[in-house]
Design a protein around this motif. Structure first.
Motif, mmCIF file in Angstrom:
data_model
loop_
_atom_site.group_PDB
_atom_site.id
_atom_site.type_symbol
_atom_site.label_atom_id
_atom_site.label_comp_id
_atom_site.label_asym_id
_atom_site.label_seq_id
_atom_site.Cartn_x
_atom_site.Cartn_y
_atom_site.Cartn_z
ATOM 1 N N ARG A 27 44.536 -10.146 -31.582
ATOM 2 C CA ARG A 27 44.989 -9.408 -33.042
ATOM 3 C C ARG A 27 45.345 -9.787 -34.945
ATOM 4 N NH1 ARG A 27 50.306 -13.259 -32.232
ATOM 5 N NH2 ARG A 27 52.191 -11.496 -33.712
ATOM 6 N N ILE A 28 45.691 -8.023 -35.055
ATOM 7 C CA ILE A 28 45.211 -8.338 -36.461
ATOM 8 C C ILE A 28 45.568 -9.055 -37.306
ATOM 9 C CG2 ILE A 28 47.408 -7.444 -37.077
ATOM 10 C CD1 ILE A 28 47.142 -5.369 -39.203
ATOM 11 N N GLU A 29 44.724 -9.094 -38.165
ATOM 12 C CA GLU A 29 45.260 -10.981 -39.246
ATOM 13 C C GLU A 29 46.192 -10.168 -40.787
ATOM 14 O OE1 GLU A 29 41.193 -12.436 -39.857
ATOM 15 O OE2 GLU A 29 40.813 -12.084 -38.157
ATOM 16 N N PRO A 30 46.384 -11.333 -41.417
ATOM 17 C CA PRO A 30 47.990 -11.040 -42.068
ATOM 18 C C PRO A 30 47.161 -10.082 -43.277
ATOM 19 C CG PRO A 30 48.180 -12.815 -41.176
ATOM 20 C CD PRO A 30 46.596 -12.749 -40.610
ATOM 21 N N GLY A 31 45.886 -10.037 -43.634
ATOM 22 C CA GLY A 31 45.437 -9.562 -44.787
ATOM 23 C C GLY A 31 45.041 -8.690 -44.577
ATOM 24 N N SER B 47 51.224 -11.912 -37.351
ATOM 25 C CA SER B 47 51.996 -14.069 -36.880
ATOM 26 C C SER B 47 53.253 -14.025 -36.931
ATOM 27 C CB SER B 47 51.953 -14.435 -38.415
ATOM 28 O OG SER B 47 53.161 -13.653 -39.479
ATOM 29 N N SER B 48 54.002 -13.342 -36.464
ATOM 30 C CA SER B 48 55.279 -12.923 -35.146
ATOM 31 C C SER B 48 55.069 -13.203 -34.220
ATOM 32 C CB SER B 48 56.496 -11.523 -36.159
ATOM 33 O OG SER B 48 57.730 -11.733 -34.981
ATOM 34 N N PRO B 49 56.145 -14.412 -33.842
ATOM 35 C CA PRO B 49 56.797 -14.885 -32.468
ATOM 36 C C PRO B 49 57.086 -13.891 -32.222
ATOM 37 C CG PRO B 49 58.258 -16.123 -34.141
ATOM 38 C CD PRO B 49 57.461 -15.478 -34.374
ATOM 39 N N THR B 50 57.518 -12.806 -31.946
ATOM 40 C CA THR B 50 58.247 -11.543 -31.624
ATOM 41 C C THR B 50 57.251 -10.217 -31.239
ATOM 42 O OG1 THR B 50 59.850 -10.741 -33.309
ATOM 43 C CG2 THR B 50 60.039 -12.317 -31.407
ATOM 44 N N THR B 51 56.980 -9.952 -32.635
ATOM 45 C CA THR B 51 56.180 -8.572 -32.749
ATOM 46 C C THR B 51 54.121 -9.059 -32.604
ATOM 47 O OG1 THR B 51 57.767 -7.899 -33.657
ATOM 48 C CG2 THR B 51 55.492 -6.208 -34.001
ATOM 49 N N ALA B 52 53.523 -7.948 -32.562
ATOM 50 C CA ALA B 52 51.927 -8.080 -32.416
ATOM 51 C C ALA B 52 51.633 -6.913 -32.331
ATOM 52 C CB ALA B 52 50.757 -9.083 -31.277
ATOM 53 N N THR B 53 50.503 -6.912 -33.329
ATOM 54 C CA THR B 53 49.755 -5.583 -33.190
ATOM 55 C C THR B 53 48.116 -5.636 -33.142
ATOM 56 O OG1 THR B 53 51.256 -4.718 -34.504
ATOM 57 C CG2 THR B 53 49.069 -3.576 -34.395
#
Length: 177
Positions: A7-11, A55-61
């Protein structure tokens, strides 16, 4: 070649931006926006997209990273806002040099997005849309278990063309659609 799928990280917004712009240039009919529109987005928008995808509980990349650290693929999972209980796989892209059955990279990315949606949502149905002219993508999705739903929607970028909606019946084996 060895790849890490995660999963991608925020930065990581700069890497997300670069890969997304590459995808839009490479496959301009495969996504719901134009390369010019995406390139015009402010850095803050890309930062927000990366944060949400991470970090979204509904969307992930999910991204594929080559051994040299270069991003070479991505796939996302998000709710279909207009169809309750439905999630979709979106933004699937693998750079041309890393495509093909031998690497299995697209399948690994899609599997990561499917698994995440299955594990963290209560959605009962999983779909994706593929441009009617993209026979290679349609064949790939069918090979990994997606089937026709009989639904089509107009392409956002060219309403004279259609997006074919495929469903993943193995998503919730106990739920019939």
């Amino acid at each position: 070649m060895t790849y890490a799928v995660r999963r991608i990280e925020p930065g990581e917004w700069r890497q997300l931006r670069a890969l997304r712009l590459e995808a839009l240039q490479d496959s301009p009919t495969a996504f719901g926006t134009t390369p010019a529109d995406a390139a015009a987005l402010a850095d803050e928008v890309w930062q927000q997209q990366a944060e949400q995808a991470a970090s979204s509980p509904t969307t992930a990349t999910f991204i594929a990273v080559a051994a040299d650290g270069r991003w070479v693929g991505m796939a996302g999972s998000a709710p279909v806002e207009v169809v309750a209980g439905t999630y979709c796989i979106q933004g699937v892209y693998v750079t041309p040099a890393h495509r093909g059955r031998a690497a299995g990279l697209a399948a690994r990315l899609v599997d990561a997005a499917i698994t995440w949606a299955r594990d963290v949502t209560d959605a009962s149905w999983l779909t994706l849309g593929v441009h009617e002219d993209n026979e290679r993508a349609q064949a790939f999705y069918r090979r990994i278990g997606f089937t026709g739903t009989g639904k089509v929607v107009p392409c956002r970028l060219n309403p004279a063309r259609n997006i074919t909606i495929l469903g993943y019946e193995k998503f919730r084996l106990t739920t019939a659609r």
